[in-house]
Design a protein around this motif. Structure first.
Motif: not given
Lengths: 142, 255
Positions: B22-23, B29-30, B212-218
């Protein structure tokens, strides 16, 4: 739980001491003009800065002061609307250079109060808008 | 306080697996929308098309500072609560922050060369951001320098808290001292000095890059947890082979 709060308290103490130390160091350094990137014309006049030292001068290019009549050399006045200083420069000017634009010039303050620059940088302000908006703002001003 | 349950590594891993697609979709999209509006937005009255660099530069700069704040909060988690996930969080965030800071510096230079006439100056803003980059490199180096995870975690957390002082310096450098870098356009008294048509792509890109940051971080946190588990299983195996029959005491030590 008590030990955790004590650790948090100690860390808070450490962080506040450390930031006070860094803060006061920075304050002293800024009083000594170490952290300023450029002086304003008023600074140069008031602080009686000796000629012959390399320094940077920043301000606006005074309206109507740009003179390109003497060949490759261009001269203009940099003003902070209180004081202004005559600048002489030989070389390529940045694209944004124009009258009324903020600039920072680097060079040496000559003996007769003329600033001999060997580098001119344009300073961009924090305002961004489309050309049409800038046009209409200008019209309203006039 | 549902989020507190995520400090359990197992629940955290399940949460990551559940929300990851989802993220990723939201980030895509963003960024697509942001890119569209970035190119459809009007040029600037002074810089022309060059203004479009800010749609990458400014979000990168925000995120490089936000990432450091996240690291500092995690450092508190390591030092006060001694929670292993906090240490995982620092190690996961530091390289991403370093890359975002490097991109801030590079995009800034690309913009500065035609605008100011020089790609780099040693003014307070540029120098303090360069220090932030070095702080990230220091965190990465230190986290690899000490082999014992607990000791290196504590050292890294202390360095992270020491470097926290740099964040207000970066933010207010343009107000406290005369700099070549312009002051803030968005978060300032008197409202944004950015035209609404330029604000829209900027905010969309900022949201996209944040995701994108949150994705890479997770992703990095998940990898670090799994890596630690594999390491401790290997250690267990080695001990069992060395002296069969003894119960290993490394179990559950790391994560």
């Amino acid at each position: 739980m008590k030990r955790k709060w004590r650790r948090l308290f100690l860390i808070g103490l450490f962080v506040s001491f450390f930031s006070t130390a860094v803060g006061s160091t920075l304050y002293v350094l800024s009083r000594l003009d170490v952290l300023t990137f450029f002086y304003s014309p008023t600074d140069l006049v008031r602080k009686n800065i000796l000629s012959g030292f390399r320094l940077r001068l920043g301000g606006l290019v005074e309206e109507g002061s740009v003179d390109r009549s003497s060949g490759k050399m261009v001269s203009f006045r940099v003003t902070d609307l209180k004081q202004s200083i005559l600048v002489r420069y030989t070389g390529i000017l940045p694209a944004l250079f124009r009258e009324g634009q903020g600039v920072v010039v680097e060079g040496i303050l000559g003996n007769e109060g003329v600033f001999i620059a060997d580098r001119v940088m344009a300073k961009h302000d924090e305002v961004y808008m489309p050309p049409e908006v800038a046009e209409s703002l200008k019209e309203k001003d006039i | 306080m549902v989020f507190l349950r995520l400090t359990n590594p197992n629940l955290f891993l399940r949460f990551v697996d559940l929300f990851f697609p989802w993220l990723a979709a939201a980030a895509g999209l963003c960024l697509c929308g942001g890119l569209y509006f970035s190119f459809m937005s009007p040029p600037d009255y002074q810089q022309g098309e060059l203004v479009r660099i800010i749609y990458v530069h400014v979000p990168m700069a925000w995120l490089s500072m936000g990432c450091y704040f996240l690291i500092a909060v995690s450092a508190l988690g390591t030092l006060v609560w001694r929670h292993p996930l906090a240490d995982v969080s620092i190690r996961a965030a530091a390289p991403v922050g370093a890359v975002f800071t490097a991109l801030t510096l590079v995009t800034g230079s690309i913009w500065a060369l035609p605008t100011w006439g020089v790609p780099w100056v040693w003014d307070a803003r540029l120098t303090s951001v360069l220090i932030l980059f070095f702080l990230y490199l220091g965190l990465i180096a230190l986290s690899h320098a000490i082999e014992d995870l607990r000791r290196s975690g504590r050292a890294v957390a202390i360095l992270a808290l020491v470097g926290l002082i740099n964040l207000p310096i970066i933010k207010f450098s343009v107000n406290w001292w005369s700099t070549l870098h312009q002051p803030a356009s968005l978060i300032r008294s008197g409202g944004p000095s950015l035209h609404p048509d330029m604000l829209r792509p900027l905010l969309m890109m900022a949201l996209g890059f944040s995701l994108v940051f949150v994705l890479l971080y997770l992703m990095r946190m998940r990898n670090e947890i799994l890596y630690r588990r594999v390491t401790s299983l290997r250690q267990m195996q080695a001990r069992l082979q060395a002296s069969p029959g003894t119960l290993p005491d490394v179990f559950g030590e790391v994560l």
